[in-house]
Each structure stands twice: as structure tokens, then as C-alpha cells.
Design an enzyme around this catalytic site. Structure first.
Site, PDB file in Angstrom:
ATOM      1  N   LYS A  16      -2.248 -10.696   2.498  1.00 18.43           N
ATOM      2  CA  LYS A  16      -2.177 -11.544   3.694  1.00 18.43           C
ATOM      3  C   LYS A  16      -2.534 -10.771   4.964  1.00 18.43           C
ATOM      4  O   LYS A  16      -3.063 -11.351   5.898  1.00 18.43           O
ATOM      5  CB  LYS A  16      -0.839 -12.268   3.761  1.00 18.43           C
ATOM      6  CG  LYS A  16       0.269 -11.597   4.490  1.00 18.43           C
ATOM      7  CD  LYS A  16       1.549 -12.400   4.354  1.00 18.43           C
ATOM      8  CE  LYS A  16       2.720 -11.482   4.126  1.00 18.43           C
ATOM      9  NZ  LYS A  16       3.326 -10.945   5.325  1.00 18.43           N
ATOM     10  N   ARG A  91      10.984 -15.566   8.797  1.00 17.32           N
ATOM     11  CA  ARG A  91      11.326 -15.169   7.436  1.00 17.32           C
ATOM     12  C   ARG A  91      12.419 -16.059   6.854  1.00 17.32           C
ATOM     13  O   ARG A  91      12.652 -16.035   5.654  1.00 17.32           O
ATOM     14  CB  ARG A  91      11.851 -13.724   7.421  1.00 17.32           C
ATOM     15  CG  ARG A  91      10.776 -12.683   7.310  1.00 17.32           C
ATOM     16  CD  ARG A  91      11.419 -11.340   7.015  1.00 17.32           C
ATOM     17  NE  ARG A  91      10.655 -10.245   7.587  1.00 17.32           N
ATOM     18  CZ  ARG A  91       9.574  -9.710   7.036  1.00 17.32           C
ATOM     19  NH1 ARG A  91       9.138 -10.173   5.887  1.00 17.32           N
ATOM     20  NH2 ARG A  91       8.941  -8.725   7.612  1.00 17.32           N
ATOM     21  N   ARG A 130      -0.710   2.007  -7.624  1.00 16.85           N
ATOM     22  CA  ARG A 130      -1.100   2.947  -6.564  1.00 16.85           C
ATOM     23  C   ARG A 130      -0.604   4.353  -6.861  1.00 16.85           C
ATOM     24  O   ARG A 130       0.510   4.555  -7.320  1.00 16.85           O
ATOM     25  CB  ARG A 130      -0.532   2.490  -5.213  1.00 16.85           C
ATOM     26  CG  ARG A 130      -1.259   1.310  -4.658  1.00 16.85           C
ATOM     27  CD  ARG A 130      -1.152   1.267  -3.167  1.00 16.85           C
ATOM     28  NE  ARG A 130       0.212   1.008  -2.730  1.00 16.85           N
ATOM     29  CZ  ARG A 130       0.505   0.230  -1.692  1.00 16.85           C
ATOM     30  NH1 ARG A 130      -0.442  -0.340  -0.995  1.00 16.85           N
ATOM     31  NH2 ARG A 130       1.765   0.051  -1.345  1.00 16.85           N
ATOM     32  N   ARG A 163       4.664   6.680  -5.239  1.00 16.61           N
ATOM     33  CA  ARG A 163       5.650   6.672  -4.160  1.00 16.61           C
ATOM     34  C   ARG A 163       6.836   5.809  -4.564  1.00 16.61           C
ATOM     35  O   ARG A 163       6.690   4.851  -5.321  1.00 16.61           O
ATOM     36  CB  ARG A 163       5.049   6.082  -2.880  1.00 16.61           C
ATOM     37  CG  ARG A 163       4.090   7.008  -2.138  1.00 16.61           C
ATOM     38  CD  ARG A 163       3.738   6.372  -0.799  1.00 16.61           C
ATOM     39  NE  ARG A 163       3.791   4.908  -0.902  1.00 16.61           N
ATOM     40  CZ  ARG A 163       4.126   4.085   0.073  1.00 16.61           C
ATOM     41  NH1 ARG A 163       4.440   4.561   1.256  1.00 16.61           N
ATOM     42  NH2 ARG A 163       4.146   2.776  -0.102  1.00 16.61           N
ATOM     43  N   ARG A 174      12.078  -5.957  -4.171  1.00 15.60           N
ATOM     44  CA  ARG A 174      11.553  -6.517  -2.927  1.00 15.60           C
ATOM     45  C   ARG A 174      11.100  -7.952  -3.140  1.00 15.60           C
ATOM     46  O   ARG A 174      11.273  -8.813  -2.273  1.00 15.60           O
ATOM     47  CB  ARG A 174      10.352  -5.697  -2.443  1.00 15.60           C
ATOM     48  CG  ARG A 174      10.725  -4.571  -1.486  1.00 15.60           C
ATOM     49  CD  ARG A 174       9.586  -3.595  -1.359  1.00 15.60           C
ATOM     50  NE  ARG A 174       8.507  -4.063  -0.511  1.00 15.60           N
ATOM     51  CZ  ARG A 174       7.256  -3.560  -0.574  1.00 15.60           C
ATOM     52  NH1 ARG A 174       6.958  -2.620  -1.445  1.00 15.60           N
ATOM     53  NH2 ARG A 174       6.334  -4.003   0.243  1.00 15.60           N
TER      54      ARG A 174
END
Ligand SMILES: [Zn+2]
Length: 224
Positions: A16, A91, A130, A163, A174
Site C-alpha cells: 500500500k 486504525r 527478506r 531481522r 502483527r
């Protein structure tokens, strides 16, 4: 005068941010990512910025009325006269109601809420792949941009690691939080006929084209 007052919604890894940047270029609208404008208000020591800083310094969440105030200042400003793109706000349903009130006060309204939808497994695939170089932060992706040698940075030869934020269990956590907060928000905007859903699994270029086509139609309808 037709405005494009837009809200971007989507999970982390939905692309986004990329769409926001494209919209900013294509329609010449200011792009307000909440974190950025909050930090800018703190940096510029505006009244609200100083209030926000007190909460942040204590490690507390900045209350809704402060955030809505900071966003309100931007939305009322000359840069946003033809519209704006909000990312990261609202949110919650409470924030959405506060924003709706603010817009009512300005005799304006939200044009559309753009939801870039991507399922959880795809997000984990995108973010979880990643690999980050420990020395200089160069980023690779096991699937989309693999390094020549496994776990070695092509640029500087340092070791590549996952990470903390990119660990699957952290991503899933999350996402769980995202769904919990966003679902009521999505239904609330859907009931008001503002929600426009896009398949974030498509190529970003194609998602961008579809968003542009929708906005062109909305603008035309309004000008008729
Ligand atoms: Zn490197």
C-alpha cells in the site's frame, strides 16, 4: 470542485505504501503516512506536536484526539485543498468516527477507502523471505531477489540474517493485531459504501491501474 480524499488500508506487506506513492504522483495529492506526520509535528514543535511528544517520551500511546488534531491541521491546510491520501489512520472505528466528524466540520467527505487485500500466507511469504545484511542493511529476498551465494550479501560480502520483524511468528502476530483492529473498520466503511477492494496479490502495476481507473470514474461522476 471535486476532491479526492482517500484512505489506504491494507496489511503490512500489501504494497500500500507503493500505491500511495503512485497516487501521490498521478493525482498530485499529499500523502500523509501517520507516523511521518506525527514525527514532523514533534520536530516542528507545534502545540500538538509538543503534546504528542510528552506521551511518546513517557512511552505511552499518543491519544486519538492528539493524532486527529495533527491530521486535521494537515487536512485543513492549503496542500490538501484538492484532496489527500491517508495511510495508517484511521486504525480503529473510534478514529474513523473522529475523522468523519472533522471532515463534516470542514464540509468535506471521504471519497473512497482503498483496501489492498492480501492473505496472511502471502504476507508471510513476502516479508518472511527478506534477508538483511548485518553490516550495511542491504536487503535481499530468498524468492524475489536472491543473493548469488546463500546468506552472503552481494554488495559487501557481509552475512545475511532474518531481522526480528521478518520472523514468521512475529509477522503472524502483527497480522493478528491488524485483523482485530481493521475488520470493524472495514465493515464500517463498507456499510457507508466507501470501501473499494483491490486484490493485492496482483502485480503492483495492475493494482495501480485498477485504482487509477476507479478514481477517474469517481471524479467523472462527481463532475457530471
Ligand atoms: Zn551488504
Amino acid at each position: 470542485m471535486s476532491e479526492l480524499n482517500l484512505i489506504l488500508l491494507g496489511p503490512p506487506g500489501s504494497g500500500k505504501g507503493t500505491q500511495g506513492e503512485r497516487l501521490q504522483e498521478d493525482f498530485r495529492l499529499p500523502y500523509y503516512a501517520t507516523g511521518d506526520i506525527l514525527r514532523a509535528a514533534v520536530r516542528d514543535s507545534t502545540d500538538l506536536g509538543s503534546t504528542a511528544k510528552e506521551y511518546m517520551d513517557r512511552g505511552d500511546l499518543v491519544p486519538d484526539e492528539v493524532i486527529i488534531g495533527v491530521i486535521g491541521e494537515r487536512v485543513e491546510g492549503p496542500d490538501a485543498a484538492d484532496g489527500f491520501i491517508l495511510d495508517g489512520f484511521p486504525r480503529t472505528v473510534g478514529q474513523a468516527e473522529a475523522l468523519g466528524q472533522e471532515m463534516d466540520d470542514l464540509n468535506r467527505g471521504i471519497t473512497a477507502v482503498l483496501l489492498i487485500d492480501v492473505d496472511d500466507d502471502e504476507v508471510v511469504r513476502r516479508l518472511g523471505g527478506r534477508r538483511t545484511c548485518v553490516k550495511n542493511g542491504h536487503i535481499f529476498h530468498v524468492e524475489f531477489d536472491p543473493p548469488k551465494n546463500e546468506d552472503v550479501c552481494d554488495v559487501c560480502g557481509a552475512r545475511l540474517v532474518i531481522r526480528e520483524d521478518d520472523k514468521p511468528e512475529v509477522i503472524r502476530n502483527r497480522l493478528a493485531q491488524y485483523h482485530e483492529k481493521t475488520k470493524p473498520l472495514v465493515s464500517c466503511y463498507s456499510e457507508r459504501g466507501l470501501l473499494k477492494q483491490f486484490d493485492g496479490k496482483l502485480d503492483p502495476e495492475e493494482v495501480g491501474n485498477r485504482i487509477r481507473a476507479l478514481l477517474a470514474t469517481l471524479k467523472m461522476e462527481e463532475e457530471l
